[in-house]
Design a protein around this motif. Structure first.
Motif, PDB file in Angstrom:
ATOM      1  N   ASP A 172      -2.516   4.038  -8.278  1.00  0.00           N
ATOM      2  CA  ASP A 172      -3.770   3.823  -7.555  1.00  0.00           C
ATOM      3  C   ASP A 172      -3.893   2.365  -7.109  1.00  0.00           C
ATOM      4  O   ASP A 172      -3.346   1.460  -7.747  1.00  0.00           O
ATOM      5  CB  ASP A 172      -4.966   4.182  -8.445  1.00  0.00           C
ATOM      6  N   PRO A 199      -7.060   0.123  -6.616  1.00  0.00           N
ATOM      7  CA  PRO A 199      -8.510  -0.084  -6.618  1.00  0.00           C
ATOM      8  C   PRO A 199      -8.938  -1.011  -5.477  1.00  0.00           C
ATOM      9  O   PRO A 199      -8.144  -1.825  -4.981  1.00  0.00           O
ATOM     10  CB  PRO A 199      -8.766  -0.736  -7.981  1.00  0.00           C
ATOM     11  N   GLU A 200     -10.186  -0.890  -5.086  1.00  0.00           N
ATOM     12  CA  GLU A 200     -10.698  -1.686  -3.962  1.00  0.00           C
ATOM     13  C   GLU A 200     -10.544  -3.181  -4.211  1.00  0.00           C
ATOM     14  O   GLU A 200     -10.280  -3.956  -3.291  1.00  0.00           O
ATOM     15  CB  GLU A 200     -12.171  -1.347  -3.740  1.00  0.00           C
ATOM     16  N   LYS A 201     -10.675  -3.611  -5.465  1.00  0.00           N
ATOM     17  CA  LYS A 201     -10.611  -5.035  -5.792  1.00  0.00           C
ATOM     18  C   LYS A 201      -9.182  -5.520  -6.046  1.00  0.00           C
ATOM     19  O   LYS A 201      -8.983  -6.681  -6.390  1.00  0.00           O
ATOM     20  CB  LYS A 201     -11.457  -5.317  -7.029  1.00  0.00           C
ATOM     21  N   LYS A 227       0.831  -1.207   0.000  1.00  0.00           N
ATOM     22  CA  LYS A 227       0.000   0.000   0.000  1.00  0.00           C
ATOM     23  C   LYS A 227       0.868   1.261   0.000  1.00  0.00           C
ATOM     24  O   LYS A 227       0.630   2.205  -0.756  1.00  0.00           O
ATOM     25  CB  LYS A 227      -0.921  -0.005   1.211  1.00  0.00           C
ATOM     26  N   SER A 243     -13.492 -10.717 -10.357  1.00  0.00           N
ATOM     27  CA  SER A 243     -13.869  -9.364  -9.911  1.00  0.00           C
ATOM     28  C   SER A 243     -13.916  -8.381 -11.065  1.00  0.00           C
ATOM     29  O   SER A 243     -14.468  -7.283 -10.942  1.00  0.00           O
ATOM     30  CB  SER A 243     -12.875  -8.859  -8.869  1.00  0.00           C
TER      31      SER A 243
END
Length: 349
Positions: free
Chosen positions: A218, A220-222, A209, A245
């Protein structure tokens, strides 16, 4: 009824008579801590005679006399994982010359089984423990401390800052992988994280992260899948989760090599090849990994040295009151380039 003939036991007195020295001299020559009181020639002569006569130390008698068993417990999370063989050998390279015997137990990464096996080691009276299977918390360290048994954690660390830990530079390893993929043109990178109850899973996820954001990418959430175990089945499951996903991604950083191998298998079974369609990286550089196609790009950790340094710290704790023992020793890592990474394909999954 067959009566077995009692084996003649060679004693220090027998060796002394053979060599022509006092019994106390023989005792000093066969004890690594007192050998320097004699000349090398005398020590060699006595040791040669002891070997020739088949002398074996009476460890039980010595334990009763010194209140030490000369046994060190080594706790492994998965004895089938080839990662841990070099770690054990590294520890034994230090322990065996000092007269210690290793007692290896396997927890299967189960906290209840680990607690039980720690209790078994304490019941056997081990002089110290090298623990390569601790979770970040909820471990029976209080029980170990109450027994006064020295403890070092290897390859993983805990939130008990008073316990010395020998680990590899997990954060630097992830940084090297992200930097390497970025240089090859990858901008959409996913992560298969290890179990968050383990420091290796936690540290590598946090590093992913941090360095993704630091390099300007970036997340992404997935883009993150969470494995329950560090094994191939979980790598396959997590890779399939990323596939279904609908995540647009050209590379996957896996928290260890076994997750990566499972991910590559699942991708291929789904018609997505590595590295043509998806680049995959691992962490640890398991033995024989270079023989498995396409050749996994990974982070090499110092497996043997983790065991060696853990044993060195433990022996200091068992024999001295050394207050200078470091609480965390971090070993350097290096990137190993193989065939599982290529430039991004135009149609990522």
């Amino acid at each position: 009824m067959v009566i077995k003939k009692k084996r003649n036991v060679v004693t220090l007195k027998d060796i002394a008579k053979e060599v022509g020295v006092d019994k106390s001299t023989v005792s000093r020559a066969l004890n690594s801590g007192t050998q320097d009181l004699l000349t090398p020639e005398v020590v060699a002569k006595i040791q040669d005679a002891a070997t020739r006569m088949g002398y074996r130390k009476n460890q039980l008698a010595r334990s009763l006399r010194t209140h030490r068993t000369m046994i060190v417990g080594i706790v492994l999370p998965d004895i089938t994982n080839t990662l841990f063989a070099p770690i054990v050998r590294g520890a034994e390279s230090v322990l065996e010359p000092l007269g210690y015997t290793s007692m290896i137990v396997n927890t299967d990464d189960d906290s209840e089984r680990r607690n039980y096996l720690i209790g078994v080691l304490l019941e056997r009276g081990v002089d110290g423990i090298i623990d390569a299977a601790p979770q970040i918390s909820a471990s029976p360290f209080k029980t170990i401390e109450e027994h006064g048994i020295p403890l070092v954690t290897a390859i993983r660390k805990t939130d008990h800052t008073s316990i010395p830990a020998v680990i590899n530079d997990d954060e630097e390893g992830i940084r090297l992988l992200i930097q390497y993929l970025y240089a090859r043109g990858h901008r959409k990178i996913a992560h298969i994280a290890g179990p968050l109850a383990l420091s290796t899973g936690n540290l590598r996820l946090n590093a992913f992260k941090h360095h993704m954001i630091h390099i300007g990418l970036d997340i992404p959430e997935k883009a993150i899948a969470y494995a329950n175990r560090f094994d191939e089945d979980e790598g396959s499951r997590c890779a399939l989760d990323l596939l279904v996903s609908g995540l647009d991604c050209s590379a996957v950083i896996c928290a260890n090599d076994r997750l990566a191998l499972g991910a590559i298998k699942a991708l291929h079974q789904s018609g997505v090849t590595c590295p043509e369609h998806i680049s995959v990286t691992g962490f640890n550089d398991l033995p024989f990994l270079n023989l498995i196609p396409p050749g996994l790009t990974t982070i090499r950790i110092q497996q043997f040295d983790v065991g060696r340094l853990s044993a060195e710290l433990l022996t200091r704790m068992m024999t001295t009151q050394d207050a200078t023992i470091p609480r965390t020793s971090i070993l350097p890592v290096e990137l190993v380039e193989r065939g599982s990474v290529s430039k991004p394909w135009t149609n990522s999954f």
